[in-house]
Design a protein around this motif. Structure first.
Motif, short mmCIF file in Angstrom:
data_model
loop_
_atom_site.label_atom_id
_atom_site.label_comp_id
_atom_site.label_asym_id
_atom_site.label_seq_id
_atom_site.Cartn_x
_atom_site.Cartn_y
_atom_site.Cartn_z
N UNK A 1 -2.44 -21.57 12.13
CA UNK A 1 -1.53 -22.25 13.05
C UNK A 1 -2.20 -22.42 14.41
N UNK A 2 -1.62 -23.29 15.22
CA UNK A 2 -2.13 -23.50 16.59
C UNK A 2 -2.09 -22.18 17.35
N UNK A 3 -1.02 -21.43 17.21
CA UNK A 3 -0.87 -20.17 17.92
C UNK A 3 -1.98 -19.19 17.53
N UNK A 4 -2.29 -19.14 16.23
CA UNK A 4 -3.30 -18.21 15.75
C UNK A 4 -4.68 -18.61 16.27
N UNK A 5 -4.95 -19.92 16.31
CA UNK A 5 -6.23 -20.38 16.83
C UNK A 5 -6.37 -20.07 18.32
N UNK A 6 -5.27 -20.18 19.07
CA UNK A 6 -5.35 -19.84 20.49
C UNK A 6 -5.66 -18.36 20.68
N UNK A 7 -5.12 -17.50 19.81
CA UNK A 7 -5.46 -16.08 19.85
C UNK A 7 -6.93 -15.88 19.52
N UNK A 8 -7.43 -16.66 18.56
CA UNK A 8 -8.85 -16.56 18.20
C UNK A 8 -9.73 -16.95 19.38
N UNK A 9 -9.38 -18.05 20.07
CA UNK A 9 -10.19 -18.48 21.22
C UNK A 9 -10.17 -17.42 22.32
N UNK A 10 -9.02 -16.79 22.51
CA UNK A 10 -8.93 -15.73 23.51
C UNK A 10 -9.80 -14.54 23.11
N UNK A 11 -9.72 -14.18 21.82
CA UNK A 11 -10.53 -13.08 21.29
C UNK A 11 -12.02 -13.40 21.45
N UNK A 12 -12.38 -14.65 21.15
CA UNK A 12 -13.77 -15.07 21.25
C UNK A 12 -14.27 -15.01 22.70
N UNK A 13 -13.45 -15.48 23.63
CA UNK A 13 -13.85 -15.46 25.04
C UNK A 13 -14.02 -14.03 25.53
N UNK A 14 -13.07 -13.16 25.16
CA UNK A 14 -13.17 -11.76 25.58
C UNK A 14 -14.42 -11.10 25.03
N UNK A 15 -14.75 -11.42 23.77
CA UNK A 15 -15.94 -10.83 23.16
C UNK A 15 -17.21 -11.33 23.82
N UNK A 16 -17.28 -12.62 24.12
CA UNK A 16 -18.47 -13.18 24.77
C UNK A 16 -18.68 -12.58 26.15
N UNK A 17 -17.59 -12.27 26.84
CA UNK A 17 -17.68 -11.61 28.14
C UNK A 17 -18.18 -10.18 27.97
N UNK A 18 -17.63 -9.48 26.97
CA UNK A 18 -17.98 -8.08 26.73
C UNK A 18 -19.45 -7.91 26.40
N UNK A 19 -20.00 -8.82 25.58
CA UNK A 19 -21.40 -8.68 25.16
C UNK A 19 -22.36 -9.32 26.16
N UNK A 20 -21.81 -9.85 27.26
CA UNK A 20 -22.65 -10.36 28.32
C UNK A 20 -23.14 -11.78 28.15
N UNK A 21 -22.62 -12.50 27.17
CA UNK A 21 -23.05 -13.89 26.96
C UNK A 21 -22.34 -14.85 27.89
N UNK A 22 -21.08 -14.56 28.19
CA UNK A 22 -20.27 -15.43 29.03
C UNK A 22 -20.07 -14.79 30.40
N UNK A 23 -20.40 -15.53 31.43
CA UNK A 23 -20.22 -15.02 32.78
C UNK A 23 -18.78 -15.24 33.22
N UNK A 24 -18.17 -14.22 33.74
CA UNK A 24 -16.75 -14.30 34.10
C UNK A 24 -16.49 -15.28 35.24
N UNK A 25 -17.51 -15.58 36.03
CA UNK A 25 -17.32 -16.50 37.15
C UNK A 25 -17.29 -17.96 36.72
N UNK A 26 -17.87 -18.26 35.56
CA UNK A 26 -17.93 -19.66 35.12
C UNK A 26 -17.52 -19.83 33.66
N UNK A 27 -16.39 -19.22 33.22
CA UNK A 27 -16.02 -19.33 31.80
C UNK A 27 -15.59 -20.74 31.41
#
Length: 269
Positions: free
Chosen positions: A192-218
């Motif tokens: 569902x759309x709702x589930x995919x939005x949770x996935x995108x949030x999970x993905x963003x949080x993980x990329x920040x945690x592992x240092x791939x995504x900079x929090x200043x320019x997500x």
């Protein structure tokens, strides 16, 4: 012309499948277009109308142009954001007349409809999203959808009003169901759309945690990541698998192997 109420069995079956569709009109500026779109929907058997921040609704003008499709206007759901209108849907189809950079493939209605019909017959809920009459859908609105569709108009004169665009897409859906082309599309359980939005949030949080995504320019990277995922057209099982990968990536700890003892023969004297 007033349509007959004596629908053949095939027509009734088509209406059952079409009950899985909702037409979403975003930021409609003229109430007459809402009424005309409702008329176009009812003619083809679609019943669910969602309105995102319409400039004027309810409206006597809309009711007048609905031409006996007043019941759709009475049941119309008015929401404040496109996210609300897409809640619970498994496919979100953005109607656009323009190609945009880094987006999922652009289809004609006839190319895309078999997949939509199959999803509807399987119990999924599909949103057909139409933007403002003047500017169409915004980039942010398109990003929330996982399918793109465009009507192949005359390149020398491509002017379609909102209700006409709704009519074309609704007709293609009904014609496809009556022709039973659903076997042409692969049957998969879509998230569902709702589930995919949770996935995108999970993905963003993980990329920040592992240092791939900079929090200043997500915002510079995440839209591109989202588009990559949308092009992949993941099913429910694949999304679950990827979420497992994300959890493992966060939980993983590299363990340095213990230093091996120096053999007796190699010890210095």
């Amino acid at each position: 012309m007033t349509p007959s109420n004596d629908l053949p069995a095939a027509g009734l079956a088509a209406n059952t499948a079409l009950a899985q569709f909702r037409v979403v009109l975003s930021h409609t500026s003229h109430p007459g277009n809402i009424g005309s779109a409702a008329r176009a929907m009812k003619t083809m058997g679609l019943q669910h109308l969602y309105l995102v921040n319409p400039k004027e609704f309810p409206s006597d003008v809309a009711r007048s142009l609905a031409s006996s499709a007043d019941d759709l206007l009475d049941r119309a759901i008015v929401v404040n954001s496109l996210e609300e209108a897409l809640a619970g849907t498994t496919l979100q189809v953005a109607m656009t007349a323009r190609r945009r950079e880094l987006v999922q493939p652009l289809h004609t209605p006839r190319q895309l409809v078999p997949e939509l019909v199959t999803e509807a017959i399987g119990g999924g809920t599909i949103a057909l999203v139409f933007g403002n009459e003047t500017n169409g859908m915004t980039i942010d609105e398109v990003r929330l959808c996982n399918r793109l569709v465009t009507i192949p108009t005359n390149p020398d004169y491509s002017s379609l009003n909102l209700a006409q665009a709704v009519q074309v897409l609704c007709y293609e859906l009904r014609a496809a169901i009556l022709d039973d082309v659903s076997h042409l599309a692969e049957k998969r359980q879509l998230p569902s759309h709702d589930y995919m939005e949770l996935f995108y949030k999970h993905l963003e949080e993980t990329l920040i945690t592992i240092g791939f995504l900079r929090t200043k320019t997500p915002k510079r990277l995440m839209p591109r990541v989202r588009r990559i995922v949308q092009r992949a057209q993941l099913d429910q099982e694949e999304v679950d698998m990827l979420r497992g990968v994300l959890r493992a990536a966060v939980e993983f700890e590299r363990v340095t192997p213990p230093a091996q003892a120096t053999p007796e023969a190699d010890k210095p004297e």
